[in-house]
Each structure stands twice: as structure tokens, then as C-alpha cells.
Write an enzyme that holds these catalytic residues in place. Structure first.
Site, PDB file in Angstrom:
ATOM      1  N   ASP A 181       0.698   0.592  -4.300  1.00 45.22           N
ATOM      2  CA  ASP A 181       0.654   2.004  -4.711  1.00 45.22           C
ATOM      3  C   ASP A 181       0.727   2.987  -3.549  1.00 45.22           C
ATOM      4  OD1 ASP A 181      -1.979   2.108  -3.678  1.00 45.22           O
ATOM      5  OD2 ASP A 181      -2.587   3.482  -5.279  1.00 45.22           O
ATOM      6  N   GLU A 182       1.159   2.538  -2.368  1.00 43.77           N
ATOM      7  CA  GLU A 182       1.254   3.504  -1.275  1.00 43.77           C
ATOM      8  C   GLU A 182       2.437   3.239  -0.358  1.00 43.77           C
ATOM      9  OE1 GLU A 182      -2.005   3.216   1.675  1.00 43.77           O
ATOM     10  OE2 GLU A 182      -2.697   1.508   0.510  1.00 43.77           O
ATOM     11  N   ASP A 195      -0.046   8.045  -1.947  1.00 41.97           N
ATOM     12  CA  ASP A 195      -0.905   7.011  -2.547  1.00 41.97           C
ATOM     13  C   ASP A 195      -1.170   7.404  -3.996  1.00 41.97           C
ATOM     14  OD1 ASP A 195      -3.372   4.873  -1.400  1.00 41.97           O
ATOM     15  OD2 ASP A 195      -3.563   5.804  -3.375  1.00 41.97           O
TER      16      ASP A 195
END
Ligand code: TTP
Ligand code: MG
Length: 339
Positions: free
Chosen positions: A99-100, A2
Site C-alpha cells: 500500500d505504499e 501510503d
């Protein structure tokens, strides 16, 4: 994996003069206007600013923070670079959000700490921003682990760590526990994951129902068997055409429907899907838009069947005196391909 303060980190990377300053990303970037915080840099978080907070509140908490608008295009571009690095390093990846991502490292001989180090290094080299990685036996624990030592963290959690490192955490840290459940648990005097784990299954089922009660019972013990979801099933496949000038000629309509059906059939066939419902979309010159659908007895990927079904739908529309601006063919109710 993340990313750390993702939107803010991207902005700091392209505007290095922002580094070390409190940076808040949200809305149009004007804190006197309506809008909420998308994210805040770790510097800004020191003032109590966090995601989903009204921008005006953030401005009150830290008037000298730098406020910037959300630039999804740029964040998506950086996100794609990051996901490409991850795909190179692991064959099995679940893309969770901008974002992960989860990576399945169970088939690799290289220790996960080593691959994680490589992931962090490559992402930093190619984007200039940091991420945090959690290593654990399942997704539930990996997600929690990734959050434990942010920013730039690398955290390993094993089953032996559950009572010492997971149980002291707030129930909200469990993936799948939202604000409503958190509030209800608080009323029951349950604040930590450990306290949740001490509740009996019967009590949890009584309170939250069979399915969610079972989930809470297992999750609080760090149990999670959910597989990585490595691709998203499309909900539908469609093609449409807007004519350069409006059409009333039957031949042109028929040919267009055939072309669209051929493309739709080719697309699902190539991806290994079959669909059951064919929908025809039609827009008249005055922008009135109609759809007509027919569901087949059996799923199909046959061009002939899709074309015939789209024609059947066309016959249900009164075209007398009409001029057509747009035609579309869509197939839904997709099944397959085998996982
Ligand atoms: P997160 O990973 O939740 O947050 P983050 O990367 O900013 O910070 P952290 O270091 O704690 O991981 O979300 C990723 C991005 O998604 C974030 O940069 C902005 C966006 N986002 C929103 O737009 N609204 C929200 O409410 C949240 C939580 C995130
Ligand atoms: Mg993040």
C-alpha cells in the site's frame, strides 16, 4: 503515498454497509481463534485496536467490531490498480509494499502539491479509497510526512520544518528505528527525534556502532541521501519441468536440460544479467530431490556455457536404475544490468 487503513478500506469499498463501523482485518476473521490484527479501520482504532495485536485482545476491546479474514488476492488486485496510476504520473517510482510507494518528482515542472492532488483524485476515482501523501526533499522525511495527517492527508515538509515538525515526534517515527532501538534510547532518556538530534555523533557511535550511529545522527537531522530503488534485482532465474511420466531415457534428459538452459539463458540475456552459479535440480520418482551446483570463473549469459555446466552437474549424480520425475536449471550470483 501510503493508503489509509488499506485492507479495511478495500473491504469497506466492496461491502459498503461496513462504512463507519469498526472493522478489523486479521487471520481467519474469527476473533476467538488465534491470529493477529493485520489492520483496523480508523473507527476501530478509536477503541485502541492496532496492527499486530492479538485478535482476541481486539475482540475484548471492541466486541461489536466486524472481524474479517485477510483476502490478499483482492488487496493485491487493488494495489496493482493503484501502482499503475502512480506509474502513469511519475516515471520514477519505488514500489515499497502493498500500500505504499515513493515517487521522485524532482524532474517535474508541475508543483508536487498539484501532482499529489491528482494522485489522490485518481486513486479515489478508480478504487473508491483514500490515501495520504507526504512531500519532502527525501524519502525519510516524505515517509514521516505521509503519516502526519492521516487519513486523506497531504503534508509538505521542508528542511525549515525539521525542528518544529520532526523534532517533537517520537524516535519510533524515524524509518529504521525499531522497538529495540527505541527501548535503548528510552533508557538513555531520549524519547523524541529532537532529543536524538542533540546527542553527539561520538556518543551515538559508542552506543550503536559506526554505521547505525551515523545513520541515527543524520536521520535525526532529516538527512537522507538514499536513492529510489526502482526495480528489484532478481536473486536467481530458473526453469523446471515435471515429466508427464517418469523418465529414465538419457536422450530425453539431455534434451530437457538443453531446453531449460536455453530458456534460462534467454531470460537473463533479455534482462541484461549474467550469472555465475549454475544449479541442476533433479527429483526422482520417489520424490527424493537432489541439487548439484557449479560456480564458474566468470559470470555468463551464454546458452552453451549454462548447458555444459548443467550437464557437468548431471554427471555428478548416479542415475543407475533411477526414474526421473523433474528436472530444473537455475542460475544465481546474478550481476548487472548497469543501473
Ligand atoms: P500500513 O500502511 O502500515 O497500515 P494501514 O494502511 O492499514 O493504515 P494507515 O492508514 O495507518 O497507513 O499497512 C498497510 C497494510 O499492510 C495494512 O492495511 C495491513 C497490512 N499490515 C499487516 O498485515 N500487518 C501489520 O503489522 C501492518 C503494520 C500492516
Ligand atoms: Mg497504509
Amino acid at each position: 503515498m501510503d493508503m489509509d487503513a488499506f485492507f479495511a478500506a478495500v473491504e469497506e469499498q466492496r461491502h459498503p454497509e461496513l462504512k463507519g463501523k469498526p472493522v478489523v482485518i486479521g487471520g481467519s476473521g474469527d476473533p476467538t481463534k488465534r491470529g493477529v490484527v493485520a489492520t483496523a479501520s480508523y473507527e476501530a482504532r478509536k477503541y485502541g485496536i492496532h496492527s499486530a495485536m492479538p485478535l482476541r485482545t481486539a475482540h475484548k476491546l471492541c466486541p461489536h467490531a466486524v472481524f474479517l479474514p485477510v483476502d490478499y488476492e483482492e488487496y493485491s488486485r487493488i494495489s496493482a490498480i493503484i501502482k499503475n496510476i502512480l506509474r502513469e504520473l511519475s516515471a520514477v517510482m519505488e514500489d515499497v509494499g502493498i500500500d505504499e510507494a515513493f515517487l521522485d518528482m524532482s524532474e517535474y515542472d508541475t508543483p508536487p502539491e498539484e501532482i499529489s492532488g491528482e494522485i489522490k483524485k485518481r486513486i479515489l476515482q478508480e478504487t473508491g479509497i483514500t490515501c495520504s501523501v507526504g512531500i519532502a526533499p527525501n524519502k525519510l522525511l516524505a515517509k514521516i510526512a505521509s503519516d502526519l495527517q492521516k487519513p486523506d492527508g497531504l503534508t509538505v515538509i521542508t528542511v525549515d520544518d525539521i525542528d518544529s515538525r520532526i523534532w517533537p515526534l517520537a524516535v519510533r517515527k524515524l524509518w529504521g528505528v525499531g522497538p529495540k532501538t527505541e527501548a535503548r534510547l528510552k533508557e538513555l532518556g531520549v524519547n523524541t527525534i529532537g532529543e536524538l538530534a542533540s546527542m553527539t555523533l561520538d556518543r551515538l557511535v559508542e552506543e550503536f556502532g559506526e554505521s547505525y550511529g551515523n545513520f541515527l545522527h543524520e536521520a535525526s537531522r532529516g538527512i537522507d541521501d538514499s536513492p529510489l530503488v526502482t526495480h528489484w534485482e532478481p536473486k536467481s532465474v530458473s526453469r523446471e519441468t515435471t515429466f508427464e511420466s517418469d523418465v529414465s531415457n538419457w536422450q530425453t534428459l539431455a534434451k530437457t536440460i538443453a531446453d531449460l538452459a536455453r530458456e534460462v539463458a534467454g531470460d537473463i540475456k533479455q534482462r541484461g544479467y549474467k550469472g555465475r552459479t549454475v544449479t541442476l535440480k533433479l527429483r526422482f520418482s520417489d520424490f527424493r530431490t537432489l541439487t548439484r551446483a557449479k560456480t564458474l570463473d566468470e559470470p555468463t549469459d551464454s546458452y552453451e556455457t549454462i548447458r555444459k555446466t548443467a550437464f557437468y552437474c548431471l554427471q555428478k549424480i548416479d542415475l543407475t536404475g533411477e526414474r526421473i520425475r523433474l528436472l530444473g536449471v537455475r542460475i544465481t550470483g546474478l550481476t548487472g544490468p548497469p543501473a
